[in-house]
Scaffold this active site. Structure first.
Site, PDB file in Angstrom:
ATOM      1  N   GLU A  98     -18.432  15.449 -17.319  1.00 23.19           N
ATOM      2  CA  GLU A  98     -17.137  15.566 -16.662  1.00 23.19           C
ATOM      3  C   GLU A  98     -17.285  15.649 -15.139  1.00 23.19           C
ATOM      4  O   GLU A  98     -16.521  15.026 -14.386  1.00 23.19           O
ATOM      5  CB  GLU A  98     -16.396  16.809 -17.164  1.00 23.19           C
ATOM      6  CG  GLU A  98     -16.087  16.790 -18.650  1.00 23.19           C
ATOM      7  CD  GLU A  98     -17.154  17.472 -19.491  1.00 23.19           C
ATOM      8  OE1 GLU A  98     -16.800  18.135 -20.472  1.00 23.19           O
ATOM      9  OE2 GLU A  98     -18.361  17.317 -19.157  1.00 23.19           O
ATOM     10  N   GLU A 101     -43.044  14.320 -39.680  1.00 25.46           N
ATOM     11  CA  GLU A 101     -44.037  13.308 -40.058  1.00 25.46           C
ATOM     12  C   GLU A 101     -45.184  14.056 -40.708  1.00 25.46           C
ATOM     13  O   GLU A 101     -46.121  14.493 -40.037  1.00 25.46           O
ATOM     14  CB  GLU A 101     -44.503  12.509 -38.840  1.00 25.46           C
ATOM     15  CG  GLU A 101     -43.414  11.656 -38.222  1.00 25.46           C
ATOM     16  CD  GLU A 101     -43.934  10.680 -37.172  1.00 25.46           C
ATOM     17  OE1 GLU A 101     -45.135  10.312 -37.247  1.00 25.46           O
ATOM     18  OE2 GLU A 101     -43.153  10.291 -36.291  1.00 25.46           O
ATOM     19  N   ARG A 132     -44.783   8.326 -26.910  1.00 26.10           N
ATOM     20  CA  ARG A 132     -45.338   7.224 -26.116  1.00 26.10           C
ATOM     21  C   ARG A 132     -44.244   6.174 -25.907  1.00 26.10           C
ATOM     22  O   ARG A 132     -44.288   5.079 -26.446  1.00 26.10           O
ATOM     23  CB  ARG A 132     -46.555   6.617 -26.822  1.00 26.10           C
ATOM     24  CG  ARG A 132     -47.643   7.635 -27.117  1.00 26.10           C
ATOM     25  CD  ARG A 132     -48.852   7.020 -27.785  1.00 26.10           C
ATOM     26  NE  ARG A 132     -48.589   6.506 -29.115  1.00 26.10           N
ATOM     27  CZ  ARG A 132     -48.571   7.234 -30.220  1.00 26.10           C
ATOM     28  NH1 ARG A 132     -48.786   8.538 -30.148  1.00 26.10           N
ATOM     29  NH2 ARG A 132     -48.337   6.675 -31.403  1.00 26.10           N
TER      30      ARG A 132
END
Length: 360
Positions: free
Chosen positions: A56, A291, A211
């Protein structure tokens, strides 16, 4: 509330602006703002980095004096409290904005509805709920942290056509091709934290880092290590960014950049996953990108703690390799977990599928 076709068009643009900050605003939400005067866009802004001006304020700077009497379209309720930056409600009121249209109310307790109330008291017309579903989809982790008290959990799997995450010899690099691996980096970038298990660290010695060109932030790397077996030689310990080791045991060693957290154990003596997620909320973790191996990923699914499965499937067969998930609690056909396909797309020779656990 009623909204015109023009309202939808302007809010859609505000949502597109918000997308620009999706990889950089953490732990703040991604927010976009559009200021319109006499059907002309006079100001645009999006939140870029936590601690810097909100959407804003940036839109008001661009609009200048043209903000007076204009309509501000904001993807999230303007903040009304002093946080890392001053309240946006004050800036909107001082600029003379005539109307504010918001996509959704802020779930943050210190603000939730209060910002809209302050604007209304100041004589600003307020309408809310325009394209709310799209706004919620923009910040699932931020919303989950306050509405459910846990991060939004996304489990990533790279699998063969026959559902294996590694070959018979344990090798898994690389099942998928470069395009799929590059796509994974973008999902890592939007996460607050990356979670893996100690078995994955011991077997693969992953870097679990980011990466991606142009992205300087480093999500917190979390290792679920019930028995405190993490070796100090692990590669991920020698890369930029913080590391948190969650264990049921006391820390066996210490070094700069590594925090040990001792949490409760479940009945099997493993780290209690609900406690782990509660601790991550205290650290302002919005999206948790997982993961990990079959055991930890399966345990999260069985505990009902997974919101999305991000599955990359390669056109290869691995035969007697390692199964993608360990789900020992599913012993009968009628215990099967239904998944809803949200998205599918081709990435080079591979496919990416996004699934959510079905509510049926």
């Amino acid at each position: 509330m009623t909204f015109t076709a023009a309202d939808h068009r302007y809010m859609a643009e505000a949502l597109r602006l918000a997308e620009r900050g999706r990889l950089t605003t953490d732990p703040n939400p991604a927010v976009g703002c559009l200021i319109v005067l006499n059907e002309q866009i006079v100001g645009r802004g999006w939140h870029r980095v936590a601690g810097e001006p909100h959407a804003e304020v940036l839109a008001l700077r661009e609009a200048g004096t043209r903000a007076r009497g204009a309509v501000a379209y904001v993807t999230l309720e303007p903040c009304s409290h002093q946080g890392r930056t001053p309240p946006c409600t004050d800036a909107l009121i001082e600029a003379g904005i005539g109307e504010v249209v918001v996509a959704m109310v802020d779930p943050f307790p210190a603000n939730a509805g209060h910002g809209l109330e302050l604007l209304t008291r100041a004589g600003v017309r307020v309408r809310s709920g325009l394209m709310e579903a799209a706004a919620r989809a923009l910040n699932p982790g931020f919303i989950s942290r306050f509405e459910r008290g846990r991060p939004f959990v996304r489990v990533k799997l790279a699998i063969s056509l026959d559902g294996r995450i590694a070959g018979p010899d344990g090798q898994s690099q690389w099942i998928t091709g470069p395009a799929a691996r590059e796509d994974t980096q973008r999902w890592r970038a939007r996460a607050s934290a990356l979670l893996t298990g100690i078995e994955t660290v011991l077997a693969d010695d992953p870097r679990l880092n980011l990466r991606l060109p142009g992205i300087d932030r480093h999500p917190l790397r979390v290792i679920a290590d019930s028995k405190a077996r993490l070796p100090q030689t692990a590669r991920l310990l020698n890369l930029p960014g913080p590391v948190l080791v969650a264990s049921t045991q006391a820390a066996p060693w210490s070094r700069d950049g590594v925090t040990w957290w001792q949490g409760p154990a479940d009945q099997a003596g493993r780290l209690e996953l609900g406690g782990l997620l509660a601790m991550l909320v205290e650290r302002e973790i919005n999206e948790l990108h997982v993961e990990a191996g079959a055991v930890l990923s399966g345990a999260l699914i069985e505990a009902g703690l997974v919101d999305e499965l991000l599955v990359y499937q390669a056109p290869v067969l691995l035969g007697q390799g390692r199964a993608m998930l360990a789900l020992p609690g599913m012993e009968k056909f009628d215990q099967r977990l239904h998944l809803e396909l949200i998205d599918s797309r081709r990435l080079g020779p591979d496919w990416r599928f996004i699934y959510r656990p079905s509510r049926r």
